[in-house]
Design an enzyme around this catalytic site. Structure first.
Site, PDB file in Angstrom:
ATOM      1  N   GLY A 122       0.832  -1.197   0.000  1.00  0.00           N
ATOM      2  CA  GLY A 122       0.000   0.000   0.000  1.00  0.00           C
ATOM      3  C   GLY A 122       0.863   1.240   0.000  1.00  0.00           C
ATOM      4  N   GLY A 188      24.716  -6.119  20.956  1.00  0.00           N
ATOM      5  CA  GLY A 188      23.590  -5.432  21.572  1.00  0.00           C
ATOM      6  C   GLY A 188      22.979  -6.263  22.681  1.00  0.00           C
ATOM      7  N   ALA A 189      23.122  -5.782  23.924  1.00  0.00           N
ATOM      8  CA  ALA A 189      22.515  -6.488  25.071  1.00  0.00           C
ATOM      9  C   ALA A 189      21.238  -5.775  25.481  1.00  0.00           C
ATOM     10  CB  ALA A 189      23.504  -6.568  26.225  1.00  0.00           C
ATOM     11  N   GLY A 190      20.390  -5.481  24.482  1.00  0.00           N
ATOM     12  CA  GLY A 190      19.075  -4.905  24.775  1.00  0.00           C
ATOM     13  C   GLY A 190      18.071  -6.036  24.926  1.00  0.00           C
ATOM     14  N   ILE A 192      15.980  -7.611  22.819  1.00  0.00           N
ATOM     15  CA  ILE A 192      15.974  -8.723  21.855  1.00  0.00           C
ATOM     16  C   ILE A 192      17.262  -9.536  21.970  1.00  0.00           C
ATOM     17  CG2 ILE A 192      15.858  -9.300  19.388  1.00  0.00           C
ATOM     18  CD1 ILE A 192      13.994  -6.886  19.034  1.00  0.00           C
ATOM     19  N   VAL A 245      31.388  -2.842  18.818  1.00  0.00           N
ATOM     20  CA  VAL A 245      31.894  -3.632  17.690  1.00  0.00           C
ATOM     21  C   VAL A 245      32.312  -2.689  16.574  1.00  0.00           C
ATOM     22  CG1 VAL A 245      31.254  -5.330  15.939  1.00  0.00           C
ATOM     23  CG2 VAL A 245      30.511  -5.637  18.316  1.00  0.00           C
ATOM     24  N   VAL A 278      20.849  -4.559  17.367  1.00  0.00           N
ATOM     25  CA  VAL A 278      21.175  -3.207  17.815  1.00  0.00           C
ATOM     26  C   VAL A 278      19.972  -2.268  17.723  1.00  0.00           C
ATOM     27  CG1 VAL A 278      23.631  -3.427  17.318  1.00  0.00           C
ATOM     28  CG2 VAL A 278      22.086  -2.594  15.530  1.00  0.00           C
ATOM     29  N   ARG A 280      15.721  -1.379  16.335  1.00  0.00           N
ATOM     30  CA  ARG A 280      14.853  -1.404  15.154  1.00  0.00           C
ATOM     31  C   ARG A 280      14.560   0.020  14.727  1.00  0.00           C
ATOM     32  NH1 ARG A 280      12.704  -6.197  14.100  1.00  0.00           N
ATOM     33  NH2 ARG A 280      10.829  -5.347  13.104  1.00  0.00           N
ATOM     34  N   HIS A 452      -3.015 -17.147  48.853  1.00  0.00           N
ATOM     35  CA  HIS A 452      -1.776 -17.745  49.358  1.00  0.00           C
ATOM     36  C   HIS A 452      -1.746 -19.236  49.031  1.00  0.00           C
ATOM     37  CE1 HIS A 452       1.563 -18.651  52.018  1.00  0.00           C
ATOM     38  NE2 HIS A 452       0.856 -19.687  52.450  1.00  0.00           N
TER      39      HIS A 452
HETATM   40  P1  FAD Z   1       4.759  -4.708  12.542  1.00  0.00           P
HETATM   41  O1  FAD Z   1       4.426  -5.801  13.445  1.00  0.00           O
HETATM   42  O2  FAD Z   1       6.164  -4.555  12.074  1.00  0.00           O
HETATM   43  O3  FAD Z   1       3.783  -4.846  11.299  1.00  0.00           O
HETATM   44  C1  FAD Z   1       3.825  -3.981  10.208  1.00  0.00           C
HETATM   45  C2  FAD Z   1       3.252  -4.691   9.015  1.00  0.00           C
HETATM   46  O4  FAD Z   1       3.115  -3.750   7.951  1.00  0.00           O
HETATM   47  C3  FAD Z   1       4.161  -5.798   8.460  1.00  0.00           C
HETATM   48  O5  FAD Z   1       3.422  -6.974   8.349  1.00  0.00           O
HETATM   49  C4  FAD Z   1       4.603  -5.287   7.095  1.00  0.00           C
HETATM   50  O6  FAD Z   1       4.732  -6.320   6.142  1.00  0.00           O
HETATM   51  C5  FAD Z   1       3.451  -4.386   6.725  1.00  0.00           C
HETATM   52  N1  FAD Z   1       3.799  -3.344   5.765  1.00  0.00           N
HETATM   53  C6  FAD Z   1       4.867  -2.496   5.810  1.00  0.00           C
HETATM   54  N2  FAD Z   1       4.818  -1.635   4.783  1.00  0.00           N
HETATM   55  C7  FAD Z   1       3.701  -1.956   4.070  1.00  0.00           C
HETATM   56  C8  FAD Z   1       3.124  -1.436   2.888  1.00  0.00           C
HETATM   57  N3  FAD Z   1       3.645  -0.397   2.258  1.00  0.00           N
HETATM   58  N4  FAD Z   1       2.001  -2.031   2.415  1.00  0.00           N
HETATM   59  C9  FAD Z   1       1.444  -3.099   3.056  1.00  0.00           C
HETATM   60  N5  FAD Z   1       1.955  -3.616   4.188  1.00  0.00           N
HETATM   61  C10 FAD Z   1       3.060  -3.048   4.684  1.00  0.00           C
HETATM   62  N6  FAD Z   1       6.993  -6.508  21.436  1.00  0.00           N
HETATM   63  C11 FAD Z   1       6.295  -6.788  22.556  1.00  0.00           C
HETATM   64  O7  FAD Z   1       5.417  -6.018  22.937  1.00  0.00           O
HETATM   65  N7  FAD Z   1       6.550  -7.933  23.271  1.00  0.00           N
HETATM   66  C12 FAD Z   1       7.502  -8.813  22.894  1.00  0.00           C
HETATM   67  O8  FAD Z   1       7.705  -9.826  23.559  1.00  0.00           O
HETATM   68  C13 FAD Z   1       8.243  -8.544  21.726  1.00  0.00           C
HETATM   69  N8  FAD Z   1       9.193  -9.406  21.307  1.00  0.00           N
HETATM   70  C14 FAD Z   1       9.850  -9.161  20.132  1.00  0.00           C
HETATM   71  C15 FAD Z   1      10.806 -10.065  19.716  1.00  0.00           C
HETATM   72  C16 FAD Z   1      11.500  -9.857  18.534  1.00  0.00           C
HETATM   73  C17 FAD Z   1      12.517 -10.857  18.079  1.00  0.00           C
HETATM   74  C18 FAD Z   1      11.203  -8.708  17.745  1.00  0.00           C
HETATM   75  C19 FAD Z   1      11.902  -8.475  16.451  1.00  0.00           C
HETATM   76  C20 FAD Z   1      10.248  -7.785  18.162  1.00  0.00           C
HETATM   77  C21 FAD Z   1       9.572  -7.995  19.369  1.00  0.00           C
HETATM   78  N9  FAD Z   1       8.618  -7.094  19.841  1.00  0.00           N
HETATM   79  C22 FAD Z   1       7.946  -7.353  21.001  1.00  0.00           C
HETATM   80  C23 FAD Z   1       8.284  -5.856  19.106  1.00  0.00           C
HETATM   81  C24 FAD Z   1       6.990  -6.030  18.331  1.00  0.00           C
HETATM   82  O9  FAD Z   1       7.127  -7.122  17.450  1.00  0.00           O
HETATM   83  C25 FAD Z   1       6.666  -4.757  17.567  1.00  0.00           C
HETATM   84  O10 FAD Z   1       6.630  -3.670  18.478  1.00  0.00           O
HETATM   85  C26 FAD Z   1       5.324  -4.869  16.882  1.00  0.00           C
HETATM   86  O11 FAD Z   1       5.282  -5.943  15.977  1.00  0.00           O
HETATM   87  C27 FAD Z   1       5.012  -3.581  16.130  1.00  0.00           C
HETATM   88  O12 FAD Z   1       3.748  -3.679  15.579  1.00  0.00           O
HETATM   89  P2  FAD Z   1       3.355  -2.838  14.293  1.00  0.00           P
HETATM   90  O13 FAD Z   1       1.972  -3.281  13.935  1.00  0.00           O
HETATM   91  O14 FAD Z   1       3.605  -1.407  14.510  1.00  0.00           O
HETATM   92  O15 FAD Z   1       4.387  -3.291  13.147  1.00  0.00           O
HETATM   93  P1  AMP Z   2      17.590  -2.372  21.972  1.00  0.00           P
HETATM   94  O1  AMP Z   2      17.406  -0.967  21.463  1.00  0.00           O
HETATM   95  O2  AMP Z   2      16.951  -2.658  23.304  1.00  0.00           O
HETATM   96  O3  AMP Z   2      17.217  -3.400  20.951  1.00  0.00           O
HETATM   97  O4  AMP Z   2      19.163  -2.537  22.199  1.00  0.00           O
HETATM   98  C1  AMP Z   2      20.137  -2.411  21.187  1.00  0.00           C
HETATM   99  C2  AMP Z   2      21.495  -2.257  21.844  1.00  0.00           C
HETATM  100  O5  AMP Z   2      22.539  -2.381  20.871  1.00  0.00           O
HETATM  101  C3  AMP Z   2      21.687  -0.892  22.511  1.00  0.00           C
HETATM  102  O6  AMP Z   2      21.913  -1.099  23.881  1.00  0.00           O
HETATM  103  C4  AMP Z   2      22.933  -0.315  21.822  1.00  0.00           C
HETATM  104  O7  AMP Z   2      23.770   0.379  22.724  1.00  0.00           O
HETATM  105  C5  AMP Z   2      23.643  -1.554  21.280  1.00  0.00           C
HETATM  106  N1  AMP Z   2      24.557  -1.278  20.149  1.00  0.00           N
HETATM  107  C6  AMP Z   2      24.330  -0.502  19.061  1.00  0.00           C
HETATM  108  N2  AMP Z   2      25.402  -0.499  18.205  1.00  0.00           N
HETATM  109  C7  AMP Z   2      26.366  -1.300  18.777  1.00  0.00           C
HETATM  110  C8  AMP Z   2      27.700  -1.735  18.409  1.00  0.00           C
HETATM  111  N3  AMP Z   2      28.315  -1.337  17.265  1.00  0.00           N
HETATM  112  N4  AMP Z   2      28.376  -2.563  19.253  1.00  0.00           N
HETATM  113  C9  AMP Z   2      27.782  -2.984  20.394  1.00  0.00           C
HETATM  114  N5  AMP Z   2      26.535  -2.614  20.785  1.00  0.00           N
HETATM  115  C10 AMP Z   2      25.813  -1.794  20.009  1.00  0.00           C
END
Ligand code: FAD
Ligand code: AMP
Length: 479
Positions: A122, A188-190, A192, A245, A278, A280, A452
């Protein structure tokens, strides 16, 4: 003639699909466009969350935890399990089954609620028109009274560690590793990085996390972050802070990583796989025509006001493409809010009470303000802490690491924040989130009757401890 809708949603992640369902429930003629395809080439809903995010990562976390428990934690209960092995292919297959079930479920919910599901890309044009390019390249234009942009986010790539899908992976690739790497590096120790690192650590990988920042989980409450680091380190995660890194080099089947420590010294590590976690970034590629009228801010996220309205009238944006934490439930709540606003209702979202969880074991969860944030705001406050080591339920489960911390305003006693590292922290923090939503004081929570023995009693005791009234732990002196 192009088809006319009350609402067109672009993106069917947890933000977009929830917005579409709510809009349709409110009687609005709604279409939702999604461009994600599965490996068979079919369009699928659910976005990052269901396909490569929240759900698959939790499936692997749960499987790997059961494996770890069977190997390491049963003996203490007197259970002898013999030799325990893991079939990684079966584990991935289970995860994929869950994904299929849930993404298929969204298609079912769309049908049940009367949302028109469209598959393809879209693009928002001027005047609230939306161009749809389907998977066969056929282009149509939709007319909409309102458009909701929900295109989500994608992993940030760093030039020093280019993802090749083989040795260097992003979070998506890390959900598909087919055998246990001997040595696994994570940049990245965030949130994910810790979750994915935990999966493979439990499976037997030697996991090294390289984190550029000097502070661990810098935005979290410091006491909880410190406790979390201690617990995860004890589990075998090698967390190196102040480690930036600077280069990677593929040597045959290994990847060599160069990083710089905060004292300037350079170090090298060799891994069998490297995961780049690192962060999103908002994903807006191909989403907006030049004359769409929607503005991005300096970070590339779509600029919106408190109620998710963009600069273009009738165009809203929700979820990971807008400011705020990148969390599925935050986007979903924005989706509900926007659908209700479009339907003419008054709606707003409470951004102050959005729980945040890291699904390690134990889980780390928080809601509201950290102690450092309250201190920085200059507000007087009291803190109540209760360790799981003093919980009978946690002891029975042999799961006593961590604590509950509740912060309340010293004058009003209103709960300002709750931070937990411990078993079922995600569910426990939700109890406090509900209390906060109702404006609860620590005393209110303390006066609530808790069953409890439950882990929830740790929340109860922490609430009591805020005002020096905990029963099962010596109380700290009040400030
Ligand atoms: P998304 O889920 O990214 O969905 C966007 C959708 O839009 C996608 O399907 C994409 O294909 C579609 N799209 C993009 N552009 C277009 C276009 N032009 N036309 C049509 N379709 C399009 N969050 C939590 O709250 N709890 C968790 O435990 C958690 N764990 C996670 C673990 C991992 C490994 C990752 C990567 C993320 C995690 N997150 C978690 C984050 C969470 O997945 C996101 O915050 C959430 O999915 C965002 O939702 P959204 O709808 O904004 O976007
Ligand atoms: P999050 O935003 O929770 O997913 O965490 C991502 C993490 O990656 C942050 O804590 C950043 O400081 C870390 N990060 C980003 N770039 C680098 C790099 N080049 N080397 C090591 N850590 C990084």
């Amino acid at each position: 003639m192009s088809e006319k809708y009350d609402v067109v949603v672009i993106g069917s992640g947890p933000a977009g699909y929830v917005a579409a369902i709510r809009a349709a429930q409110l009687g609005l003629k709604t279409a939702c466009i999604e461009k994600w395809k599965n490996d068979k080439g079919d369009g699928v809903n659910g976005g990052t969350c269901l396909n490569v995010g929240c759900i698959p990562s939790k499936a692997l976390l749960d499987s790997s935890y059961k494996y770890h428990e069977a190997k390491e934690d049963l003996a203490v209960h007197g259970i002898k399990a013999g030799s325990v092995t893991i079939d990684v292919a079966a584990m991935l297959e289970r995860k994929n089954k869950i994904i299929n079930q849930l993404t298929g479920g969204i298609a079912g919910l769309f049908k049940a609620n009367g949302v028109t599901a469209l598959y393809g890309s879209g693009k928002l044009l001027a005047g609230k028109k939306v161009e749809l390019t389907d998977h066969d390249g056929v282009v149509t234009t939709l007319d909409a009274d309102n458009v909701i942009l929900a295109s989500g986010s994608s992993p940030i790539a760093i030039p020093v560690a280019p993802v090749d899908g083989e040795l260097i992976l992003d979070s998506t690739g890390a959900l598909e590793i087919g055998s246990v790497p001997k040595r696994l590096g994570v940049i990245g120790a965030g949130v994910i990085g810790l979750e994915l690192g935990s999966v493979w650590n439990r499976m037997g990988s030697e996991v090294v996390l390289l984190e550029a920042m000097q502070d661990f989980l810098a935005i979290m409450d410091k006491a909880i972050a410190k406790e979390t680091k201690k617990i995860l380190t004890k589990q075998g995660l090698d967390i190196r802070l102040g480690a930036r890194v600077t280069a990677t080099q593929i040597n045959g089947k290994k990847v060599e990583v160069t990083y710089q420590s905060s004292d300037g010294s350079e170090h090298k590590e060799t891994f069998d796989k490297l995961i780049v976690c690192v962060g999103r970034r908002a994903y807006t590629d191909g989403l907006l025509a030049d004359d769409s009228g929607v503005q991005l801010d300096e970070r590339g996220t779509v600029y919106v006001d408190e109620q998710c309205a963009t600069n273009a009238p009738g165009v809203y944006a929700i979820g990971d493409i807008v400011r705020g934490p990148m969390l599925a439930h935050k986007g979903s709540e924005e989706g509900v809010m926007v659908a209700e606003i479009i339907a003419g209702h008054k709606a707003q979202m409470n951004y102050d009470i959005v729980p945040n969880v890291i699904y390690t074991h134990p889980e780390v969860a928080s809601v509201g303000l950290s102690e450092e944030e309250v201190k920085a705001a200059g507000e007087p406050y009291n803190v109540g802490v209760f360790p799981f080591a003093a919980s009978g339920r946690a002891m029975a489960a042999n799961d006593t690491d961590g604590m509950v911390k509740i912060i309340a305003h010293a004058d009003t006693d209103r709960i300002l924040g709750c931070h937990i590292v411990g078993p079922s922290a995600a569910d426990l923090v939700q109890q406090v989130a509900i209390a906060m939503e109702f404006g609860s004081s620590a005393e209110d929570l303390g006066m609530t009757v808790f069953g409890h023995p439950t882990l929830s009693e740790a929340v109860h005791e922490a609430a009591l401890a805020v005002n020096g009234g905990a029963i099962h732990i010596a109380n700290r002196k009040r400030r």
